[in-house]
Design an enzyme around this catalytic site. Sequence first.
Site, PDB file in Angstrom:
ATOM      1  N   ALA A  40       0.838  -1.199   0.000  1.00 28.69           N
ATOM      2  CA  ALA A  40       0.000   0.000   0.000  1.00 28.69           C
ATOM      3  C   ALA A  40       0.876   1.254   0.000  1.00 28.69           C
ATOM      4  O   ALA A  40       0.729   2.134  -0.859  1.00 28.69           O
ATOM      5  CB  ALA A  40      -0.941  -0.012   1.201  1.00 28.69           C
ATOM      6  N   ASP A  80       0.968  -0.427  14.972  1.00 26.40           N
ATOM      7  CA  ASP A  80       1.408   0.961  15.218  1.00 26.40           C
ATOM      8  C   ASP A  80       0.441   2.001  14.633  1.00 26.40           C
ATOM      9  O   ASP A  80       0.157   3.014  15.269  1.00 26.40           O
ATOM     10  CB  ASP A  80       2.807   1.190  14.618  1.00 26.40           C
ATOM     11  CG  ASP A  80       3.826   0.208  15.168  1.00 26.40           C
ATOM     12  OD1 ASP A  80       3.681  -0.223  16.326  1.00 26.40           O
ATOM     13  OD2 ASP A  80       4.764  -0.147  14.427  1.00 26.40           O
ATOM     14  N   GLY A  91      -0.906 -15.190  -2.616  1.00 27.16           N
ATOM     15  CA  GLY A  91      -0.970 -14.407  -3.828  1.00 27.16           C
ATOM     16  C   GLY A  91      -1.930 -13.255  -3.749  1.00 27.16           C
ATOM     17  O   GLY A  91      -2.278 -12.781  -2.671  1.00 27.16           O
ATOM     18  N   HIS A 143      -3.455 -13.942  12.061  1.00 27.02           N
ATOM     19  CA  HIS A 143      -2.951 -13.719  10.703  1.00 27.02           C
ATOM     20  C   HIS A 143      -3.260 -12.345  10.140  1.00 27.02           C
ATOM     21  O   HIS A 143      -2.403 -11.708   9.534  1.00 27.02           O
ATOM     22  CB  HIS A 143      -3.564 -14.799   9.810  1.00 27.02           C
ATOM     23  CG  HIS A 143      -3.100 -14.790   8.394  1.00 27.02           C
ATOM     24  ND1 HIS A 143      -1.780 -14.989   8.042  1.00 27.02           N
ATOM     25  CD2 HIS A 143      -3.770 -14.616   7.228  1.00 27.02           C
ATOM     26  CE1 HIS A 143      -1.668 -14.945   6.720  1.00 27.02           C
ATOM     27  NE2 HIS A 143      -2.856 -14.704   6.206  1.00 27.02           N
ATOM     28  N   ARG A 154     -11.927 -19.131   5.873  1.00 22.60           N
ATOM     29  CA  ARG A 154     -11.005 -19.352   6.990  1.00 22.60           C
ATOM     30  C   ARG A 154     -11.632 -19.416   8.359  1.00 22.60           C
ATOM     31  O   ARG A 154     -11.175 -20.150   9.230  1.00 22.60           O
ATOM     32  CB  ARG A 154     -10.003 -18.222   7.030  1.00 22.60           C
ATOM     33  CG  ARG A 154      -8.935 -18.476   6.093  1.00 22.60           C
ATOM     34  CD  ARG A 154      -7.855 -17.507   6.254  1.00 22.60           C
ATOM     35  NE  ARG A 154      -7.103 -17.670   5.039  1.00 22.60           N
ATOM     36  CZ  ARG A 154      -6.273 -16.785   4.565  1.00 22.60           C
ATOM     37  NH1 ARG A 154      -6.094 -15.667   5.194  1.00 22.60           N
ATOM     38  NH2 ARG A 154      -5.619 -17.025   3.468  1.00 22.60           N
ATOM     39  N   GLU A 213      -7.983 -20.442  -3.389  1.00 22.87           N
ATOM     40  CA  GLU A 213      -7.854 -20.496  -1.924  1.00 22.87           C
ATOM     41  C   GLU A 213      -9.241 -20.570  -1.317  1.00 22.87           C
ATOM     42  O   GLU A 213     -10.247 -20.460  -2.035  1.00 22.87           O
ATOM     43  CB  GLU A 213      -7.080 -19.275  -1.416  1.00 22.87           C
ATOM     44  CG  GLU A 213      -5.628 -19.297  -1.849  1.00 22.87           C
ATOM     45  CD  GLU A 213      -4.821 -18.118  -1.350  1.00 22.87           C
ATOM     46  OE1 GLU A 213      -5.200 -17.502  -0.364  1.00 22.87           O
ATOM     47  OE2 GLU A 213      -3.804 -17.815  -1.994  1.00 22.87           O
ATOM     48  N   ARG A 234     -12.058 -11.684   6.192  1.00 23.30           N
ATOM     49  CA  ARG A 234     -11.469 -11.381   4.883  1.00 23.30           C
ATOM     50  C   ARG A 234     -11.400 -12.621   3.993  1.00 23.30           C
ATOM     51  O   ARG A 234     -11.012 -13.703   4.441  1.00 23.30           O
ATOM     52  CB  ARG A 234     -10.045 -10.863   5.089  1.00 23.30           C
ATOM     53  CG  ARG A 234      -9.295 -10.549   3.818  1.00 23.30           C
ATOM     54  CD  ARG A 234      -7.886 -10.131   4.171  1.00 23.30           C
ATOM     55  NE  ARG A 234      -7.196 -11.229   4.779  1.00 23.30           N
ATOM     56  CZ  ARG A 234      -6.232 -11.935   4.184  1.00 23.30           C
ATOM     57  NH1 ARG A 234      -5.845 -11.649   2.963  1.00 23.30           N
ATOM     58  NH2 ARG A 234      -5.628 -12.925   4.817  1.00 23.30           N
ATOM     59  N   GLU A 259      -3.768  -2.888   5.271  1.00 17.42           N
ATOM     60  CA  GLU A 259      -4.297  -3.633   6.424  1.00 17.42           C
ATOM     61  C   GLU A 259      -4.665  -2.725   7.595  1.00 17.42           C
ATOM     62  O   GLU A 259      -5.564  -3.020   8.372  1.00 17.42           O
ATOM     63  CB  GLU A 259      -3.280  -4.690   6.875  1.00 17.42           C
ATOM     64  CG  GLU A 259      -3.826  -5.625   7.954  1.00 17.42           C
ATOM     65  CD  GLU A 259      -2.909  -6.787   8.268  1.00 17.42           C
ATOM     66  OE1 GLU A 259      -1.869  -6.946   7.588  1.00 17.42           O
ATOM     67  OE2 GLU A 259      -3.228  -7.562   9.195  1.00 17.42           O
ATOM     68  N   LYS A 308       9.896   1.513  10.220  1.00 17.99           N
ATOM     69  CA  LYS A 308      10.690   1.323  11.436  1.00 17.99           C
ATOM     70  C   LYS A 308      11.750   0.230  11.263  1.00 17.99           C
ATOM     71  O   LYS A 308      12.706   0.168  12.018  1.00 17.99           O
ATOM     72  CB  LYS A 308       9.776   0.986  12.624  1.00 17.99           C
ATOM     73  CG  LYS A 308       9.035  -0.325  12.489  1.00 17.99           C
ATOM     74  CD  LYS A 308       8.128  -0.574  13.677  1.00 17.99           C
ATOM     75  CE  LYS A 308       7.381  -1.878  13.537  1.00 17.99           C
ATOM     76  NZ  LYS A 308       6.502  -2.192  14.641  1.00 17.99           N
ATOM     77  N   TRP A 326       5.925 -11.015   3.463  1.00 20.05           N
ATOM     78  CA  TRP A 326       5.728 -12.375   3.999  1.00 20.05           C
ATOM     79  C   TRP A 326       4.554 -13.115   3.356  1.00 20.05           C
ATOM     80  O   TRP A 326       4.315 -14.274   3.661  1.00 20.05           O
ATOM     81  CB  TRP A 326       5.496 -12.287   5.512  1.00 20.05           C
ATOM     82  CG  TRP A 326       6.769 -12.164   6.288  1.00 20.05           C
ATOM     83  CD1 TRP A 326       7.869 -11.431   5.952  1.00 20.05           C
ATOM     84  CD2 TRP A 326       7.088 -12.786   7.544  1.00 20.05           C
ATOM     85  NE1 TRP A 326       8.843 -11.539   6.931  1.00 20.05           N
ATOM     86  CE2 TRP A 326       8.377 -12.372   7.917  1.00 20.05           C
ATOM     87  CE3 TRP A 326       6.393 -13.632   8.404  1.00 20.05           C
ATOM     88  CZ2 TRP A 326       9.001 -12.785   9.092  1.00 20.05           C
ATOM     89  CZ3 TRP A 326       6.999 -14.040   9.575  1.00 20.05           C
ATOM     90  CH2 TRP A 326       8.294 -13.630   9.908  1.00 20.05           C
ATOM     91  N   ALA A 327       3.787 -12.432   2.525  1.00 18.17           N
ATOM     92  CA  ALA A 327       2.600 -13.088   1.950  1.00 18.17           C
ATOM     93  C   ALA A 327       3.039 -14.233   1.046  1.00 18.17           C
ATOM     94  O   ALA A 327       3.947 -14.083   0.232  1.00 18.17           O
ATOM     95  CB  ALA A 327       1.789 -12.066   1.163  1.00 18.17           C
ATOM     96  N   HIS A 336      -5.256 -17.797  10.730  1.00 18.52           N
ATOM     97  CA  HIS A 336      -4.993 -18.657   9.575  1.00 18.52           C
ATOM     98  C   HIS A 336      -5.022 -20.107  10.059  1.00 18.52           C
ATOM     99  O   HIS A 336      -4.395 -20.441  11.064  1.00 18.52           O
ATOM    100  CB  HIS A 336      -3.624 -18.327   8.972  1.00 18.52           C
ATOM    101  CG  HIS A 336      -3.459 -18.896   7.604  1.00 18.52           C
ATOM    102  ND1 HIS A 336      -3.337 -20.246   7.379  1.00 18.52           N
ATOM    103  CD2 HIS A 336      -3.426 -18.305   6.378  1.00 18.52           C
ATOM    104  CE1 HIS A 336      -3.214 -20.456   6.074  1.00 18.52           C
ATOM    105  NE2 HIS A 336      -3.273 -19.294   5.451  1.00 18.52           N
TER     106      HIS A 336
HETATM  107  C1  SIN Z   1      -1.976 -17.853   2.429  1.00 15.11           C
HETATM  108  O1  SIN Z   1      -1.089 -17.984   1.607  1.00 15.11           O
HETATM  109  O2  SIN Z   1      -2.620 -18.782   2.885  1.00 15.11           O
HETATM  110  C2  SIN Z   1      -2.283 -16.474   2.933  1.00 15.11           C
HETATM  111  C3  SIN Z   1      -3.051 -15.757   1.914  1.00 15.11           C
HETATM  112  C4  SIN Z   1      -3.820 -14.646   2.558  1.00 15.11           C
HETATM  113  O3  SIN Z   1      -3.872 -14.561   3.777  1.00 15.11           O
HETATM  114  O4  SIN Z   1      -4.437 -13.873   1.823  1.00 15.11           O
END
Ligand code: SIN
Length: 537
Positions: free
Chosen positions: A13, A217, A46, A350, A289, A115, A385, A374, A32, A42-43, A238
């Site tokens: 973002a 933060d 996708g 997550h 989820r 997913e 989400r 986020e 920071k 870390w994603a 997650h």
């Molecule tokens: C994942 O790879 O399971 C995370 C994807 C997400 O949280 O959008």
Amino acid sequence: MTTDFLVIGAGIAGLSFAIKAARHGSVTVITKNQALNSNTAWAQGGISAVLPEGLRAAEDSVEKHVADTLDAGAGLCHEDAVRTIIAEGAATIEELVEWGVAFDRDDASYQLGKEGGHSERRVLHAKDTTGREIATSLLETARNTPNLTLLEGHFAIDLITTAKLGAATEDRILGAYVLEESTGDVQVMRSDRIVLATGGCGKTYLYTTNPDSATGDGVAMAWRAGASIANMEFVQFHPTCFYNPGASGPEARSFLVSEAVRGEGALLLNAAGEEFTKNYDPRGSLAPRDIVARAIDTELKKTGAPCVFLDATRKPKGFMKERFPFIYETLLNFGHDAEEAPIPVVPAAHYQCGGVVTDLEGKTTIRGLFAIGEVACTGLHGANRLASNSLLEGNVMARRALAEILRLYPPGKQSPGAPGIPPWEHGDTAPPDELVNIYHNWDEIRRTMWDYVSIVRTDKRLQRAAFRLRNLRMEVREFYWGYRVNADILELRNLVAVAALIIDCAVRRKESRGIHFTLDYPEPLEEYRNDTVVRRF
Ligand code: SIN
């Protein structure tokens, strides 16, 4: 220092905004950490997008993506936000590709993954390190963008507004106090246009898929500045993090195993080898989820087992290694071969679905302060989400926020009568003498949240958590005022504020909806079908 645009945070973002804003004025991006420590980087899974016909799955449509998002959001999504953001999927992919992001392709088109909660294949990816691919491409673009300064190791302490300086009429943003971590100096960064893009707050929980930087933060700063915050009770867990009890630190105990692995056919099984998720939802392992995480939690409590299993051994040999090399290799380093044995997994915190309230242009309730990604609550996610919608939201909202800022506050037009901002006062504070206090409080917050405010809640658990948090807030306040600020104290101060916001929002919602589930009110109730909005006066 003064800058036309001050961007706090360097994930998808913040950088999407900064790269384009630099065409219109000076941009300073502060983060920071090292910039590659963002949640974006870390994603794994996708970014979801409905591409133009011919590139998308034959049956897919924007309407279907909208319907899946609304379904996951359990009645709390703002439909206008969902429609607006989902409609920009193709434009987002085009822009990211322009900035050098290399999504996986077959000869003719992009590879599309699936997913939980998605009725079609529409998740673009770069193997299982999509976030890293996006973050490195955007960082390189940003570093080569004239007019854009990226300052790592710079921690925004607090926002400065006219109200904070005593104005009685309108409240608008003036700047921020920023700690330069290497020197300990605090400077005033002056800007009439501040964009919060600080990501989420996974570190409020003992086990999380998030990097250490995810300490809420932006929400904490916006809250202290008087902006409206909403829906903090909706912290998404997650379902599949590697269960690794022998590991030494919490980080090694919550390594994410992407939902995309289930999207490619791996199944969640209990210790008896049953696909237990089918007992909770006909979509089984690929239900949204909230349903899957709750199914696992219930199953663990019912059977007393420490974990369930994600079985990818049913895929052909070599599949995990080829499609999910990062996950496969990381698990191998932990001593687990995912092609030989089902992966032991448990849920972990997550994603923050609530945040700083914004409209569809990223505007917060404070003039000149915008929030995107986020940290913001646009209404896209509702009570839960849909997987892979967040990277999309980050880029789309950057585009929209910039257009609105240029319309309302074009650079060059300085706001009238800006009051003088007093410099930061260290006073007679000393550096913290006993770090053990900070670490103890940090652990206590995270354990309290994990034990009392996680997947399944009750009034009693929330009351216990609220009681502990009140005491912890007082102690943290003493550190903050008693010692010279450093990154640890600042993170602790933000963490305790955000944990308290999560609890307060959860206490107010006397129903179960999406990822907020309480045994005391197990059903959704029409009277609670609205956002939980809180504001500090
Ligand atoms: C994942 O790879 O399971 C995370 C994807 C997400 O949280 O959008």
